[in-house]
Write an enzyme that holds these catalytic residues in place. Structure first.
Site: not given
Ligand SMILES: NC(=O)c1ccc[n+]([C@@H]2O[C@H](COP(=O)([O-])OP(=O)(O)OC[C@H]3O[C@@H](n4cnc5c(N)ncnc54)[C@H](OP(=O)(O)O)[C@@H]3O)[C@@H](O)[C@H]2O)c1
Length: 279
Positions: A126-128, A16, A130, A66, A62
């Protein structure tokens, strides 16, 4: 000096600052600077206060904050009230307002890639923070026939599904449109498989799903939201199987475009030059 930030943890991967500072220079905002900052959960309240005091002009949020940041903002549009997922903070009339440009960024990235969800089946991993944006874009454009959702922590996927069960009138879907499946368990073949987890941000990480049924499925798109590294193991393996692949670069560019416009009023161009900048 107008200061802008992207906050997260980890934050090294974020491009960014590179992108927004390029646009500040191009559109002659010589008094603006954009930086990245690694923060802890306990810092979020202070960041919002700093926006209120205009010590910081705008913030992108990020991984993994979020959803957490929603607890500290003063106001948000209706879609964000539902998903509680915020990626852009702006001060408006003494209030810090939380917007989300991920959803639109994601939608534009698919449409520009000629991918439309009408009557398609989608697997979301995933269910984080984003994921609500991804989910709601398939629901909002009311196209996806079926959405399978899976997450390492199953309860989080269930909570996410509940958002739409309890929000009739905002976005109506059939009860069985979203189906939760256990982590690493198979479901029927889908047209789009999307990694919304942060697994892959570190080079050697990978998720251990069995995608052998997708060998030679040339029309299936594997989409990883991660854009840095450019090609995660999730995408490398999809390529070997013969699937179509896409990383998160175009989504990233479009979500940034929308945030930049919100902060400055300028709609920055997305052209080959800016696409190359991120390579
Ligand atoms: N291209 C873009 O513009 C854009 C925009 C937004 C996000 N992203 C990318 O999307 C990704 C997620 O972002 P976020 O904000 O949603 O992150 P977040 O809120 O931290 O959520 C992380 C997610 O990953 C899972 N996870 C983490 N470590 C894991 C592991 N070792 N094994 C299995 N699952 C695992 C988590 O599962 P649990 O719930 O079980 O912990 C959760 O579903 C990031 O890589 C981010 O860079 C890209």
């Amino acid at each position: 000096m107008n200061k802008y930030l992207v906050i997260g943890n980890p934050i090294d991967h974020s491009l960014s600052p590179l992108l927004h500072n390029y646009w500040f220079k191009k559109y002659r905002f010589s008094d603006s600077i954009y930086e990245k900052k690694k923060v802890e959960k306990g810092d979020l309240k202070k960041i919002v206060e700093q926006i209120k005091k205009e010590e910081i002009k705008g913030v992108n949020v990020t991984v993994p904050f979020k959803r957490e940041i929603f607890n500290y903002i003063d106001d948000a549009p209706q879609d964000v009230q539902l998903t509680k997922s915020v990626n852009t903070l702006v001060k408006e009339n003494d209030k810090v307002v939380g917007y989300n440009t991920d959803q639109q960024g994601f939608e534009i990235s698919l449409v520009k890639n000629d991918w439309f969800s009408k009557n398609k089946k989608v697997l979301i991993i995933g269910a984080g923070g984003v994921t609500p944006s991804i989910l709601s874009s398939f629901i909002k454009i009311n196209g996806a026939k079926k959405i399978y959702l899976t997450n390492r922590t199953r309860e989080k996927a269930e909570e996410l599904k509940k958002l739409w069960d309890t929000a009739p009138g905002i976005l109506q879907i059939k009860e069985d449109t979203i189906e939760i499946i256990d982590w690493e368990k198979k479901c029927e073949l889908c047209d789009l498989v999307i990694n919304t987890t942060s697994v892959g941000l570190k080079k050697d990480e990978k998720i251990n799903f069995d995608f052998s049924d997708y060998i030679n499925k040339k029309e299936v798109l594997f989409y990883d939201l991660i854009y840095n590294p450019r090609e995660t193991n999730f995408l490398k393996e999809a390529k070997i199987r013969g699937n179509k692949t896409m990383n998160g670069k175009m989504m990233f560019l479009w979500q940034a475009h929308l945030a930049f416009k919100m902060w400055t009023g300028v709609s920055p161009k997305i052209n080959d030059e800016v696409i190359k900048l991120l390579d």
